[in-house]
Design a protein around this motif. Sequence first.
Motif, PDB file in Angstrom:
ATOM      1  N   LYS A   1      -7.576  -3.702   4.339  1.00 41.55           N
ATOM      2  CA  LYS A   1      -6.813  -4.857   3.853  1.00 41.55           C
ATOM      3  C   LYS A   1      -7.706  -6.076   3.639  1.00 41.55           C
TER       4      LYS A   1
ATOM      5  N   TYR B   1      -1.055  -2.305   0.647  1.00 46.30           N
ATOM      6  CA  TYR B   1      -0.131  -3.360   0.222  1.00 46.30           C
ATOM      7  C   TYR B   1       1.057  -2.795  -0.558  1.00 46.30           C
TER       8      TYR B   1
ATOM      9  N   LEU C   1      -1.672 -12.045  -0.965  1.00 47.09           N
ATOM     10  CA  LEU C   1      -1.174 -10.671  -0.874  1.00 47.09           C
ATOM     11  C   LEU C   1      -0.082 -10.581   0.181  1.00 47.09           C
TER      12      LEU C   1
ATOM     13  N   PHE D   1       2.685  -7.616   1.974  1.00 43.01           N
ATOM     14  CA  PHE D   1       2.966  -6.193   2.094  1.00 43.01           C
ATOM     15  C   PHE D   1       4.347  -5.901   1.533  1.00 43.01           C
TER      16      PHE D   1
END
Length: 189
Positions: free
Chosen positions: A77, A131, A183, A185
């Motif tokens: 990530k 993600y 970003l 999830f």
Amino acid sequence: MKKGLDTQTILNTAAELAEEKGIENVTLLQVAERLGVKSPSLYNHLSGVRELSLGIARIAISRLEEDVRSAAVGRSKGEALMAIAMAYREFEKKNPELYKAILRFPDYDDTHVQEGGHAVVRILYQVMQPYHYNKAETIHFVRGFRGALHGFVSLEEAGFFRDPEADAEESYRQMVSRLISTLSFKEES
């Protein structure tokens, strides 16, 4: 033909010369002189300057891919994205002329150069998998991420970002951190 002379040795020498003299200034004659052979000997291994340029691009993209992959290994990530970004900048700082060779690769029809460039992008796609973005969202983020990294390192190489009030490396880290912070999830579909 000089014993031990092969295509890879010629290309590695050309890459070294590119870093010393500038990618635009590398000639077959200079490579031959560095290797202690006459320039016609190189034609036993290369068809000419275009193949030499392609070979330099192959080396450059391969080295960048190796650096990016190594940076990502064992991370995921945001941590992986930050490590990739730092490796990218470090590669450009250590290899500014090879970096220029990479930027030319979209103009090349060479499958090895194209594949090497795609390998770097695939690493980013792999890091993005947790993600759970759809393909288009992933492509948009990866393009933006790569564009930001390239833009920063290109401007820095051109001599910008020398203000003593703000460290360029810290600016880079903050830029990358902010990109990563966008970003979120998504639930797996």
